[in-house]
Design a protein around this motif. Structure first.
Motif, PDB file in Angstrom:
ATOM      1  N   ARG A  79       0.859  -1.184   0.000  1.00 26.34           N
ATOM      2  CA  ARG A  79       0.000   0.000   0.000  1.00 26.34           C
ATOM      3  C   ARG A  79       0.895   1.234   0.000  1.00 26.34           C
ATOM      4  NH1 ARG A  79      -2.483   2.738   4.709  1.00 26.34           N
ATOM      5  NH2 ARG A  79      -1.335   1.187   5.896  1.00 26.34           N
ATOM      6  N   TYR A  80       0.567   2.210  -0.841  1.00 31.23           N
ATOM      7  CA  TYR A  80       1.334   3.446  -0.966  1.00 31.23           C
ATOM      8  C   TYR A  80       0.391   4.641  -0.870  1.00 31.23           C
ATOM      9  CZ  TYR A  80       4.999   0.469  -2.915  1.00 31.23           C
ATOM     10  OH  TYR A  80       5.947  -0.497  -3.096  1.00 31.23           O
ATOM     11  N   ALA A  81       0.897   5.720  -0.303  1.00 29.90           N
ATOM     12  CA  ALA A  81       0.140   6.971  -0.227  1.00 29.90           C
ATOM     13  C   ALA A  81       0.978   8.072  -0.875  1.00 29.90           C
ATOM     14  CB  ALA A  81      -0.174   7.342   1.214  1.00 29.90           C
ATOM     15  N   ARG A  82       0.311   8.945  -1.608  1.00 37.76           N
ATOM     16  CA  ARG A  82       0.988  10.028  -2.308  1.00 37.76           C
ATOM     17  C   ARG A  82       0.967  11.287  -1.458  1.00 37.76           C
ATOM     18  NH1 ARG A  82      -0.655  11.829  -8.420  1.00 37.76           N
ATOM     19  NH2 ARG A  82       1.349  12.706  -9.011  1.00 37.76           N
ATOM     20  N   ARG A  83       2.113  11.949  -1.381  1.00 35.61           N
ATOM     21  CA  ARG A  83       2.216  13.214  -0.661  1.00 35.61           C
ATOM     22  C   ARG A  83       2.400  14.326  -1.689  1.00 35.61           C
ATOM     23  NH1 ARG A  83       5.075  14.188   4.836  1.00 35.61           N
ATOM     24  NH2 ARG A  83       3.776  12.376   5.097  1.00 35.61           N
ATOM     25  N   LEU A  84       1.429  15.233  -1.710  1.00 38.06           N
ATOM     26  CA  LEU A  84       1.467  16.388  -2.596  1.00 38.06           C
ATOM     27  C   LEU A  84       1.564  17.641  -1.735  1.00 38.06           C
ATOM     28  CD1 LEU A  84      -1.431  15.364  -4.973  1.00 38.06           C
ATOM     29  CD2 LEU A  84       0.991  15.339  -5.525  1.00 38.06           C
ATOM     30  N   LYS A  85       2.493  18.519  -2.057  1.00 38.38           N
ATOM     31  CA  LYS A  85       2.635  19.764  -1.318  1.00 38.38           C
ATOM     32  C   LYS A  85       2.631  20.913  -2.319  1.00 38.38           C
ATOM     33  CE  LYS A  85       5.287  21.929   2.296  1.00 38.38           C
ATOM     34  NZ  LYS A  85       6.370  21.792   3.255  1.00 38.38           N
ATOM     35  N   PHE A  86       1.809  21.936  -2.020  1.00 34.14           N
ATOM     36  CA  PHE A  86       1.650  23.077  -2.909  1.00 34.14           C
ATOM     37  C   PHE A  86       2.084  24.353  -2.190  1.00 34.14           C
ATOM     38  CE2 PHE A  86      -1.436  19.897  -4.168  1.00 34.14           C
ATOM     39  CZ  PHE A  86      -1.271  19.851  -5.538  1.00 34.14           C
ATOM     40  N   ASP A  87       2.527  25.363  -2.971  1.00 34.64           N
ATOM     41  CA  ASP A  87       2.844  26.653  -2.375  1.00 34.64           C
ATOM     42  C   ASP A  87       1.575  27.513  -2.308  1.00 34.64           C
ATOM     43  OD1 ASP A  87       2.439  27.542  -4.966  1.00 34.64           O
ATOM     44  OD2 ASP A  87       4.489  28.217  -5.277  1.00 34.64           O
ATOM     45  N   LYS A  88       1.713  28.751  -1.874  1.00 34.35           N
ATOM     46  CA  LYS A  88       0.543  29.624  -1.697  1.00 34.35           C
ATOM     47  C   LYS A  88      -0.170  29.948  -2.998  1.00 34.35           C
ATOM     48  CE  LYS A  88       2.308  31.672   2.478  1.00 34.35           C
ATOM     49  NZ  LYS A  88       2.812  32.861   3.138  1.00 34.35           N
ATOM     50  N   GLU A  89       0.557  29.909  -4.115  1.00 34.68           N
ATOM     51  CA  GLU A  89      -0.054  30.176  -5.424  1.00 34.68           C
ATOM     52  C   GLU A  89      -0.678  28.929  -6.044  1.00 34.68           C
ATOM     53  OE1 GLU A  89       3.315  31.315  -4.949  1.00 34.68           O
ATOM     54  OE2 GLU A  89       2.443  33.190  -4.226  1.00 34.68           O
ATOM     55  N   GLY A  90      -0.539  27.781  -5.394  1.00 31.58           N
ATOM     56  CA  GLY A  90      -1.127  26.556  -5.896  1.00 31.58           C
ATOM     57  C   GLY A  90      -0.208  25.743  -6.783  1.00 31.58           C
ATOM     58  N   ARG A  91       1.067  26.120  -6.868  1.00 35.36           N
ATOM     59  CA  ARG A  91       2.027  25.361  -7.672  1.00 35.36           C
ATOM     60  C   ARG A  91       2.535  24.167  -6.864  1.00 35.36           C
ATOM     61  NH1 ARG A  91       4.650  30.811  -9.127  1.00 35.36           N
ATOM     62  NH2 ARG A  91       5.568  30.393  -7.086  1.00 35.36           N
ATOM     63  N   LEU A  92       2.745  23.066  -7.559  1.00 36.43           N
ATOM     64  CA  LEU A  92       3.209  21.835  -6.928  1.00 36.43           C
ATOM     65  C   LEU A  92       4.677  21.962  -6.536  1.00 36.43           C
ATOM     66  CD1 LEU A  92       2.368  18.910  -6.248  1.00 36.43           C
ATOM     67  CD2 LEU A  92       3.207  18.265  -8.491  1.00 36.43           C
ATOM     68  N   ILE A  93       4.977  21.750  -5.256  1.00 38.39           N
ATOM     69  CA  ILE A  93       6.355  21.813  -4.754  1.00 38.39           C
ATOM     70  C   ILE A  93       6.920  20.410  -4.595  1.00 38.39           C
ATOM     71  CG2 ILE A  93       7.798  22.462  -2.801  1.00 38.39           C
ATOM     72  CD1 ILE A  93       5.798  24.651  -2.184  1.00 38.39           C
ATOM     73  N   LYS A  94       6.135  19.527  -3.993  1.00 40.39           N
ATOM     74  CA  LYS A  94       6.616  18.184  -3.668  1.00 40.39           C
ATOM     75  C   LYS A  94       5.584  17.154  -4.092  1.00 40.39           C
ATOM     76  CE  LYS A  94       9.022  17.335   0.061  1.00 40.39           C
ATOM     77  NZ  LYS A  94       9.377  17.142   1.481  1.00 40.39           N
ATOM     78  N   ASP A  95       6.067  16.071  -4.698  1.00 43.66           N
ATOM     79  CA  ASP A  95       5.201  14.986  -5.155  1.00 43.66           C
ATOM     80  C   ASP A  95       5.982  13.682  -5.018  1.00 43.66           C
ATOM     81  OD1 ASP A  95       3.550  13.195  -6.446  1.00 43.66           O
ATOM     82  OD2 ASP A  95       3.593  14.213  -8.374  1.00 43.66           O
ATOM     83  N   HIS A  96       5.668  12.881  -4.003  1.00 48.28           N
ATOM     84  CA  HIS A  96       6.314  11.583  -3.882  1.00 48.28           C
ATOM     85  C   HIS A  96       5.385  10.582  -3.200  1.00 48.28           C
ATOM     86  CE1 HIS A  96       7.277  13.060   0.165  1.00 48.28           C
ATOM     87  NE2 HIS A  96       7.422  11.801   0.502  1.00 48.28           N
ATOM     88  N   TRP A  97       5.729   9.304  -3.356  1.00 45.69           N
ATOM     89  CA  TRP A  97       4.938   8.202  -2.825  1.00 45.69           C
ATOM     90  C   TRP A  97       5.644   7.597  -1.619  1.00 45.69           C
ATOM     91  CZ3 TRP A  97       0.171   6.703  -4.556  1.00 45.69           C
ATOM     92  CH2 TRP A  97      -0.260   7.283  -5.753  1.00 45.69           C
ATOM     93  N   ASP A  98       4.890   7.368  -0.540  1.00 48.66           N
ATOM     94  CA  ASP A  98       5.388   6.722   0.677  1.00 48.66           C
ATOM     95  C   ASP A  98       4.799   5.320   0.779  1.00 48.66           C
ATOM     96  OD1 ASP A  98       6.794   8.979   1.624  1.00 48.66           O
ATOM     97  OD2 ASP A  98       4.960   9.794   2.494  1.00 48.66           O
ATOM     98  N   GLN A  99       5.646   4.352   1.059  1.00 47.61           N
ATOM     99  CA  GLN A  99       5.166   2.993   1.289  1.00 47.61           C
ATOM    100  C   GLN A  99       4.587   2.930   2.687  1.00 47.61           C
ATOM    101  OE1 GLN A  99       8.098  -0.058   0.923  1.00 47.61           O
ATOM    102  NE2 GLN A  99       6.571  -1.691   0.911  1.00 47.61           N
ATOM    103  N   LYS A 100       3.349   2.427   2.810  1.00 43.87           N
ATOM    104  CA  LYS A 100       2.640   2.409   4.081  1.00 43.87           C
ATOM    105  C   LYS A 100       2.466   1.022   4.672  1.00 43.87           C
ATOM    106  CE  LYS A 100       1.856   6.775   4.445  1.00 43.87           C
ATOM    107  NZ  LYS A 100       2.413   7.559   5.520  1.00 43.87           N
ATOM    108  N   GLY A 101       2.978  -0.017   4.009  1.00 44.65           N
ATOM    109  CA  GLY A 101       2.869  -1.366   4.556  1.00 44.65           C
ATOM    110  C   GLY A 101       2.082  -2.288   3.660  1.00 44.65           C
ATOM    111  N   LYS A 102       1.575  -3.341   4.264  1.00 48.12           N
ATOM    112  CA  LYS A 102       0.825  -4.354   3.526  1.00 48.12           C
ATOM    113  C   LYS A 102      -0.548  -3.846   3.138  1.00 48.12           C
ATOM    114  CE  LYS A 102       3.877  -7.564   3.651  1.00 48.12           C
ATOM    115  NZ  LYS A 102       4.577  -7.894   2.438  1.00 48.12           N
ATOM    116  N   ALA A 103      -1.003  -4.230   1.952  1.00 50.30           N
ATOM    117  CA  ALA A 103      -2.306  -3.805   1.454  1.00 50.30           C
ATOM    118  C   ALA A 103      -3.431  -4.573   2.143  1.00 50.30           C
ATOM    119  CB  ALA A 103      -2.389  -3.979  -0.058  1.00 50.30           C
ATOM    120  N   THR A 104      -3.313  -5.876   2.244  1.00 49.37           N
ATOM    121  CA  THR A 104      -4.331  -6.703   2.884  1.00 49.37           C
ATOM    122  C   THR A 104      -3.626  -7.692   3.801  1.00 49.37           C
ATOM    123  OG1 THR A 104      -5.699  -6.536   0.916  1.00 49.37           O
ATOM    124  CG2 THR A 104      -6.268  -8.254   2.464  1.00 49.37           C
ATOM    125  N   PRO A 105      -3.917  -7.642   5.087  1.00 44.99           N
ATOM    126  CA  PRO A 105      -3.234  -8.556   6.026  1.00 44.99           C
ATOM    127  C   PRO A 105      -3.610 -10.003   5.819  1.00 44.99           C
ATOM    128  CG  PRO A 105      -4.775  -7.123   7.195  1.00 44.99           C
ATOM    129  CD  PRO A 105      -4.832  -6.764   5.759  1.00 44.99           C
TER     130      PRO A 105
END
Length: 84
Positions: free
Chosen positions: A58-84
């Motif tokens: 399972r992965y979650a995407r982290r999106l970070k934007f500045d005050k004008e709405g431009r994308l600063i950061k875009d990466h995927w974090d592994q969160k563990g097993k999808a189904t136990p």
């Protein structure tokens, strides 16, 4: 397992907003949820079992934007097993 470029290429595309998308890529079954703009934000990657659940990672995407709405950061974090 870190996501490789061919899978990231699929995840950079826009899909239907607020939907659940299922794809098959090479030997993996992919299922991801999209946000209100159609960007994938939650990914389940592995093999689909008889119940339709993904057994894998399972992965979650982290999106970070500045005050004008431009994308600063875009990466995927592994969160563990999808189904136990």
């Amino acid at each position: 397992m870190a996501l490789k470029e061919p899978i990231l290429k699929l995840l950079r595309k826009k899909y239907d907003p607020l939907s659940l998308v299922e794809l098959t890529f090479q030997r993996y079954d992919l299922m991801f949820k999209t946000d209100e703009e159609g960007r994938p934000i939650l990914l389940f990657m592995g093999k689909k079992d008889a119940n339709g659940n993904i057994r894998g990672e399972r992965y979650a995407r982290r999106l970070k934007f500045d005050k004008e709405g431009r994308l600063i950061k875009d990466h995927w974090d592994q969160k563990g097993k999808a189904t136990p």
